[in-house]
Design a protein around this motif. Structure first.
Motif, PDB file in Angstrom:
ATOM      1  N   ALA A 159       2.848   0.486   3.762  1.00  0.00           N
ATOM      2  CA  ALA A 159       2.818  -0.849   4.377  1.00  0.00           C
ATOM      3  C   ALA A 159       2.848  -1.942   3.318  1.00  0.00           C
ATOM      4  CB  ALA A 159       1.570  -0.995   5.234  1.00  0.00           C
ATOM      5  N   GLN A 160       3.479  -3.055   3.651  1.00  0.00           N
ATOM      6  CA  GLN A 160       3.508  -4.172   2.710  1.00  0.00           C
ATOM      7  C   GLN A 160       3.248  -5.473   3.445  1.00  0.00           C
ATOM      8  OE1 GLN A 160       6.698  -4.266  -0.204  1.00  0.00           O
ATOM      9  NE2 GLN A 160       6.901  -6.489  -0.018  1.00  0.00           N
ATOM     10  N   ARG A 161       2.463  -6.364   2.825  1.00  0.00           N
ATOM     11  CA  ARG A 161       2.287  -7.686   3.424  1.00  0.00           C
ATOM     12  C   ARG A 161       2.211  -8.730   2.327  1.00  0.00           C
ATOM     13  NH1 ARG A 161      -3.615  -8.834   4.059  1.00  0.00           N
ATOM     14  NH2 ARG A 161      -4.681  -7.101   3.053  1.00  0.00           N
ATOM     15  N   ILE A 162       2.497  -9.946   2.720  1.00  0.00           N
ATOM     16  CA  ILE A 162       2.470 -11.055   1.771  1.00  0.00           C
ATOM     17  C   ILE A 162       1.087 -11.704   1.854  1.00  0.00           C
ATOM     18  CG2 ILE A 162       3.568 -13.263   1.152  1.00  0.00           C
ATOM     19  CD1 ILE A 162       5.487 -10.917   0.934  1.00  0.00           C
ATOM     20  N   VAL A 163       0.435 -11.853   0.712  1.00  0.00           N
ATOM     21  CA  VAL A 163      -0.869 -12.532   0.723  1.00  0.00           C
ATOM     22  C   VAL A 163      -0.806 -13.751  -0.187  1.00  0.00           C
ATOM     23  CG1 VAL A 163      -2.243 -10.456   1.249  1.00  0.00           C
ATOM     24  CG2 VAL A 163      -1.702 -11.021  -1.124  1.00  0.00           C
ATOM     25  N   PRO A 164      -1.565 -14.796   0.171  1.00  0.00           N
ATOM     26  CA  PRO A 164      -1.620 -15.960  -0.714  1.00  0.00           C
ATOM     27  C   PRO A 164      -2.143 -15.533  -2.084  1.00  0.00           C
ATOM     28  CG  PRO A 164      -2.682 -16.434   1.399  1.00  0.00           C
ATOM     29  CD  PRO A 164      -2.400 -14.967   1.370  1.00  0.00           C
ATOM     30  N   ASP A 180       0.864  -1.173   0.000  1.00  0.00           N
ATOM     31  CA  ASP A 180       0.000   0.000   0.000  1.00  0.00           C
ATOM     32  C   ASP A 180       0.904   1.228   0.000  1.00  0.00           C
ATOM     33  OD1 ASP A 180      -1.692   2.136   0.553  1.00  0.00           O
ATOM     34  OD2 ASP A 180      -3.052   0.900   1.757  1.00  0.00           O
ATOM     35  N   LEU A 181       0.998   1.898  -1.153  1.00  0.00           N
ATOM     36  CA  LEU A 181       1.955   2.997  -1.293  1.00  0.00           C
ATOM     37  C   LEU A 181       1.509   4.252  -0.549  1.00  0.00           C
ATOM     38  CD1 LEU A 181       2.577   2.263  -5.027  1.00  0.00           C
ATOM     39  CD2 LEU A 181       4.381   2.232  -3.312  1.00  0.00           C
ATOM     40  N   ARG A 182       0.233   4.321  -0.215  1.00  0.00           N
ATOM     41  CA  ARG A 182      -0.249   5.468   0.561  1.00  0.00           C
ATOM     42  C   ARG A 182       0.215   5.319   2.001  1.00  0.00           C
ATOM     43  NH1 ARG A 182      -6.225   3.811  -0.924  1.00  0.00           N
ATOM     44  NH2 ARG A 182      -5.255   1.971  -0.016  1.00  0.00           N
TER      45      ARG A 182
END
Lengths: 468, 468
Positions: B447-452, B442-444
């Motif tokens: 944040a970054q997360r790994i999703v299946p 999320d560039l706003r």
């Protein structure tokens, strides 16, 4: 009363609501598809300085420009400049130049190139944009050809990657499938390959245009016809043999590409073109475009304009209408305004041709003639406020609702709704008001039922569901 | 490389994607509102025959027309006709007439009147239509005033019912409320009432224009200022007293109307105007428009054009920007083309002023600068097909998705997305491919997360929800 003839300008059209219902639906589908692919909207002014437009579209184009007459003092000095010309100097071009320095947009590509140069510091590259706006050409009007018509262009500037070239073809395919067409095939070729073919077949440079024009006729006159016509030109027998051998190649794009390597692979431009074509077909497979909708076709030439790389033309195989649109890579056009080359690739959609094809194939021909979905009747004073309240409620639920303009008997109000093609009428007279009901008439089915006032919106929604 | 200056024509604008995001949102809101009220779209050509346009907008209007220069042989004979004119005969108008017989649309009302006459057998009356298209005026460009700008008109032709007049005001109010404005008031008046007032106050006919112009200044110079200015004109003291007495009336519209009856009620036009105004305010209450948003205002004059009945002007009371739009009833304009009068009532929206007001009030100022919602990264060959497949899946879910144009390192791809304002990036590298996941950034929020991989579309949808 002195009456002014209500005549529209030659070659132009008025679009009534029933025309715009379908037109706007098609436009919306195109916009939504482009935006789903990450293309952003761009709009440029209708008027451009003639210095931007002149010389970009050939002599014919300059002649067909709609030029704006100068005004006031500028017009006066323009006329003086005209007076100073000798009769021999009074060419149409010279007269136009004296009297005009602005003209209407002739296409969307040149203004796009101007915008890229003008706003280079505001535009993040690579830049994907679409543009759907009218253009003007003073062509002789005829069936399907207008002086004011919409063009629709999709371009990406700032990348040499063949993924973008493939994406262009994928968008063409997606739009035409979404419009309901079957038998849509994109014919793909490469300007560099054509140039390499001319060079390796020893076609003299002054014969390029004539040779390509003949190759372009493959669809109409067949391979034998092409051979005959090429032989009549001053090409060597060997050249004719090689050209027709190349054009006669069949099989998958991969097979044809491999078969062409011995013919043009020694030419660096030819080798690069074959590599690029191989990439494009590969990416198109990755993107999920069915192979049967694609064809490697050496007879695609795309005029003789600004294209420098891949070129495409999408056709309906089950129609004689010809191309629904096309495009290609043009890496040098923006340089005219920017002072340095920027890679570009784009496609356009022939909107008027597409509407003709939708008619021919009997597609997108629903019976909707108005955007309005419901008419609320208007009777004497006692029910009037209730009619307005009902309309407000329907509108709040998103139902496009017209209230009849004035208190009248029921019959003329229903006749009005029928004539316009409004599907539903909601009748709220003194009886309905007293019983807290509404008479809901489906004018398509000719059926009417009484519904409780509180259930009216839900009843209207369920009648409208499944229809748009 | 010889470079052409990439300059747009004077007084025109290029609209880049970030401009069009808000612009198109406002346009869509307007269209949707009009259609919810049962108004249908109409479009007319940009070019009209000058016979249609000339003489409709006064001398000033004729001067400001963008005229199209004749072409080819017509231009040649036009220039010959020009040569035949003596110097004294060479007025700008005469020169323009010799060199041009078409011009660009100057407003939307005159073309609408032409269309009604031209298509009278195809149009079901009463006919509600809206039109949003550019118009062209060769005005001196200045801040907020352009030579090419959009107009937006909503009209109903074919009914004398005051329900339609009330509906016009209701639509104005609904649109401005939907745009987020507060303090929006529609000032309502009647041309028949003004005429009756002039007559019953014995204002000499040659003083009508000057008197109305003075009344129009009430907002700026106050009632005393109006009185002083009227006294300086050659009006009788009694006339000045009666006029200022009428203008000084306060209270609800109903009270003012009743107070005006003794002043203008003896004049048949005045009596009718008061009846019509009473109806309009009554219908507006029935339609649920709050009384505090409406004002009966004798100082509303609306130029001196084609209006014949009710007139309105909608203003922001908390701004100095002035009118956001206005309109009124004009029962005679269509007659110029049709040969018989047809009742008409309409409003227009001052789009450029509205955009200025949105800026001033800090409304509709979200941070969205692009239509694109997600960027899918593109790396080396092994993950490329998966990136395309992911994009296809996101698009099928309606998410506007751009695939980066070419395989590159991650950093420049993310920089690109940030610069453009694309909110989300989906990173699909060899690791993610191996683990059947996607890195969703999320560039706003940074944040970054790994999703299946199988949950990617749902995760993107939930991040985007609530934002547009």
């Amino acid at each position: 009363m002195a009456r002014i003839a209500p005549v529209n300008a030659r070659g132009t059209r008025d679009f009534l609501p029933r025309d715009l219902v379908r037109r706007n639906r098609v436009f919306a589908l195109l916009r939504a598809t482009f935006e789903r692919y990450g293309f952003e909207p761009l709009e440029t002014p209708s008027i451009e300085n003639t210095s931007v437009l002149e010389g970009k579209y050939g002599e014919e184009g300059d002649r067909l420009l709609f030029r704006i007459l100068k005004r006031g003092r500028e017009l006066e000095s323009g006329v003086r400049a005209l007076d100073a010309l000798s009769l021999g100097e009074r060419s149409t071009a010279a007269m136009s130049r004296a009297l005009s320095d602005e003209a209407l947009r002739y296409d969307l590509t040149v203004p796009f190139a101007r915008v890229i140069a003008a706003h280079q510091n505001d535009i993040v590259l690579p830049f994907r944009r679409y543009q759907m706006q009218p253009v003007w050409r003073a062509d002789k009007p005829q069936r399907g050809r207008y002086r004011e018509f919409y063009q629709c262009d999709v371009d990406c500037v700032g990348s040499r990657s063949m993924t973008v070239d493939a994406e262009m073809v994928a968008i063409h395919q997606e739009v035409f499938a979404a419009l309901g067409f079957s038998g849509v095939v994109t014919r793909i070729n490469h300007r560099g390959l054509l140039a390499a073919l001319m060079a390796t077949c020893d076609v003299p440079e002054e014969q390029y245009v004539a040779t390509l024009t003949t190759m372009d006729k493959l669809d109409k006159i067949g391979l034998d016809g092409v051979r005959t016509e090429l032989s009549k030109a001053s090409l060597s027998d060997a050249a004719v043999d090689r050209l027709t051998q190349a054009m006669g190649l069949t099989g998958t794009p991969e097979t044809i590409i491999e078969s062409l390597r011995p013919i043009v692979g020694s030419n660096p431009m030819g080798a690069q073109a074959l590599d690029e074509l191989a990439q494009v077909f590969g990416y198109l497979a990755d993107m999920g475009v069915p192979a049967e909708r694609l064809r490697f076709d050496l007879s695609v030439v795309r005029g003789l304009g600004y294209y420098t790389g891949t070129i495409y033309e999408t056709v309906l195989t089950n129609s004689t209408l010809g191309s629904l649109g096309g495009g290609g890579r043009y890496d040098q056009l923006i340089g005219m305004f920017l002072g340095r080359d920027l890679p570009c690739v784009g496609i356009s959609f022939g909107l008027e041709r597409i509407f003709d094809a939708l008619d021919e194939q009997e597609l997108a021909r629903d019976e909707v003639t108005t955007t309005t979905q419901a008419l609320v009747t208007l009777f004497a004073a006692e029910t009037l406020a209730s009619s307005f309240a009902l309309a407000t409620e329907l509108r709040a639920a998103g139902i496009r609702t017209e209230v009849y303009t004035e208190p009248k008997d029921l019959r003329p109000q229903l006749t009005f709704a029928s004539k316009k093609g409004i599907p539903l009428a909601l009748i709220l007279g003194p009886d309905e008001l007293a019983n807290d009901t509404v008479a809901l008439r489906d004018l398509r089915a000719g059926a009417q039922r009484i519904v409780p006032r509180s259930e009216t919106v839900a009843a209207v929604q369920s009648l409208l569901t499944g229809e748009s």
